[in-house]
Design an enzyme around this catalytic site. Structure first.
Site, short mmCIF file in Angstrom:
data_model
loop_
_atom_site.label_atom_id
_atom_site.label_comp_id
_atom_site.label_asym_id
_atom_site.label_seq_id
_atom_site.Cartn_x
_atom_site.Cartn_y
_atom_site.Cartn_z
NE ARG A 105 51.35 35.42 18.67
CZ ARG A 105 52.80 36.38 18.11
NH1 ARG A 105 53.98 35.59 17.88
NH2 ARG A 105 52.91 37.91 17.85
CB THR A 382 60.89 36.14 13.64
OG1 THR A 382 60.32 36.55 14.71
CG2 THR A 382 59.86 35.19 13.18
CB SER A 453 52.12 37.02 15.17
OG SER A 453 52.80 36.82 14.28
CB SER A 454 54.21 40.51 11.07
OG SER A 454 53.58 42.12 12.11
N1 GLY Z 1 56.97 38.60 17.43
C1 GLY Z 1 57.21 38.81 16.07
C2 GLY Z 1 56.26 38.31 15.60
O1 GLY Z 1 54.90 37.72 16.20
O2 GLY Z 1 55.29 39.13 14.70
#
Ligand code: GLY
Length: 572
Positions: A105, A382, A453-454
């Site tokens: 990340r 994403t 994040s999701s």
């Molecule tokens: N940028 C979307 C996420 O990481 O959830």
């Protein structure tokens, strides 16, 4: 009776391939998955999927293929594939039975500060957190791919990057989807001449489907990375250009921040659902924790008997989702900075307590679960890919530059689109981000911290072996999209293609609305409204890339979500 994915795999291997082919798929199956014996890639873009498949066909393992797919998508799917972003990769090693998570990340630069996205009046300024130099976290993808290959791969680094270099250098044929998505982001991309000259023709005309898009600067950056390893990106000319461009656009990122970037090997978060083991991404993603929390909550109800997408089932799902997203806003953040109560949130006892809060009859208003604002939540980009090789090694990878084409900034001479991941921090407690997600102190901006994040790259194991590899884009909806693929297969006996296609629902606590895709009956919606749900029909959710493996035979059945064009699931 509809045949499940497992039953199809059993039929596939029941006799000589040729003799069985005609009767492999039951006519009762609505949608057929892709089948293969040796290896499979499921990705949002076909050329990248072909590269991964070919690498395995030549003897590479799932991680070799996964790393090659990640670099290829940076060229072929520039709106989400990336070098300038970050993500999460789950790897299952069939030999040891171990699954690990690679956290690559993005990091907040050392000059980031808690109130950096507030304007003069102290209000959250989303333009700043999305479309300036300050929007970018220090990218993690190159370092993450190196960690994956060093830890689990079998091929030389330069060999897995070579196909991406070729695509960037020779160019790719623009698809209607690529042409459309570039046009949709024209304003953000044209703001930076360094970006505009790559993605638009001289004079500003857009590329049309069938034309060739060459990315020469990106090819040069990839060559440096291939020759010098991650240092080719995090040190020297590329890093200097990135820091210079980000600073000129108002961001604090320095060459020291880039040189200091390190990915982290983490233990995944684990749970179980009706006899299957769920292995998913731990914090700084909220994905795995809340996937397991929602599954734990729903395990106490006879979901299969209640039926797929019936009002009863959707109601219980929505109530469980709301409770989980309310917890997300309070407890989730970067575990290197805050204590995230993962064990409690994923415990079966806590799920039992949550069930006590759910009424079978009525929707609990979100305002009674926790305070917050109603907010719109729209665009998201994403991308996820899944890979499984013949040995059962599996890669589940979701990575991103956040919104479509990230911040829109390409550092001159690098060809690298920079992320706008800093928007995933909570700019101000209670104020929603681009996905309508609210957060608090646990996800406040701090130097060196990872934004929450999701993303939910997930591997489901059966008796310790790979059974399902899945994941999706979709911002806040990623968690519930993955949830529904898992539930569709385990609770509703769908094969992987059916599970990927069935209409989806989503509730994220705030805004207090039950978001649904088209395809759910009006009768069902009326029953849900009668229970007190506010129904909101919105565009499709997610774009899953999934592979199911029959542990007994090793047969692979995969499917790309039909919701977005250009995706491919390919096997050999
Ligand atoms: N940028 C979307 C996420 O990481 O959830």
């Amino acid at each position: 009776m509809r045949i499940s994915g497992l039953a199809i795999a059993g039929l596939l291997l029941a006799g000589p391939a040729g003799a069985q082919q005609a009767t492999i798929f039951s006519e009762m199956d609505r949608i057929h998955p892709v089948w293969a014996e040796n290896g499979m890639v499921s990705a949002q873009e076909r050329l990248a999927a072909e590269i991964g498949r070919d690498i395995m066909a030549k003897g590479g393992n799932a991680v070799d293929a996964g790393v090659a797919v990640a670099f290829a998508l940076a060229v072929t799917l520039p709106r989400a594939g990336n070098l300038g972003g970050g993500g999460f990769m789950l790897v299952h090693d069939a030999e040891t039975g171990r699954t690990q998570a690679i956290d690559y990340r993005e990091l907040a630069p050392s000059g980031a500060s808690r109130d950096m996205f507030l304007d003069d009046k102290g209000e959250a300024d989303s333009d700043k957190s999305l479309y300036t130099g300050a929007a970018s976290g220090v990218p993690g993808t190159v370092a993450g791919m190196r960690m994956a290959l060093d830890t689990y791969g079998s091929m030389p680094w330069a060999d897995v990057i070579a196909p991406a270099i070729r695509l960037a250098e020779e160019g790719i044929i623009v698809t209607p989807d690529l042409a459309d998505s570039l046009e949709a982001e024209r304003e953000a991309l044209m703001k930076h001449p360094s970006t505009a000259k790559i993605f638009f023709k001289e004079g500003g005309a857009g590329y049309r489907p069938g034309e060739r898009l060459v990315q020469a600067d990106l090819a040069a950056t990839l060559k440096k990375v291939a020759a010098e390893g991650p240092d080719g990106f995090y040190k020297g000319a590329v890093a200097e250009n990135i820091a210079k461009a980000v600073q000129a656009a108002g961001g604090p990122m320095t060459v020291e921040d880039l040189a200091a970037y390190k990915p982290v090997l983490r233990e995944p978060v684990r749970g179980s659902y009706r006899g299957y083991e769920i292995v998913s991404m731990p914090p700084p993603s909220s994905g795995g924790v809340h996937l397991i929390q929602i599954l734990n909550t729903l395990e106490g109800y006879p979901i299969g008997a209640l039926g797929h997408n019936t009002a009863e089932t959707i109601h219980l799902m929505a109530e469980a989702m709301k409770l989980a997203y309310a917890d997300r806003s309070e407890y989730l953040g970067d575990p290197d900075f805050v204590d995230v109560p993962v064990a409690a949130l994923t415990s079966k006892d806590y799920a039992a307590e949550l069930r006590g809060k759910i009424s079978a009859e009525y929707a609990t208003p979100s305002a009674m679960i926790g305070p917050g604002d109603l907010a719109p939540y729209e665009s998201d980009q994403t991308t996820h890919f899944s890979v499984v090789d013949k040995a059962g090694n599996a890669v589940s990878n979701t990575y991103t530059i956040n919104l479509n084409y990230g911040s829109g900034l390409v550092a001159e001479g690098t060809g690298v689109l920079m992320n706008n991941e800093m928007d995933d921090f909570s700019a101000k407690p209670g104020v929603p981000n681009a996905f309508g997600l609210v957060g608090g102190d646990a996800n406040a901006v701090q130097p060196g911290k990872r934004p929450l994040s999701s993303m939910t790259p997930t591997i489901v194991l059966k008796d310790g072996e790979t059974w399902l590899v899945t994941g999706s884009p979709g911002g806040a909806r990623i968690i519930t999209t993955v949830l529904q693929v898992v539930m569709n297969m385990i609770d509703h006996g769908m094969n992987v293609a059916e599970a990927s296609t069935a209409p989806r629902v989503h509730h994220q606590w705030l805004p207090d609305e039950l978001r649904i895709e088209e395809g759910i009956s009006r009768d069902t919606l009326r029953l849900l409204a009668a229970k007190g749900h506010t129904i909101s029909e919105k565009p499709v959710m997610g774009s899953t890339q999934s592979i199911m493996r029959d542990p007994a035979s090793g047969a692979l059945l995969g499917a790309s979500d039909p919701r977005r064009p250009d995706a491919a699931t390919l096997g050999y």
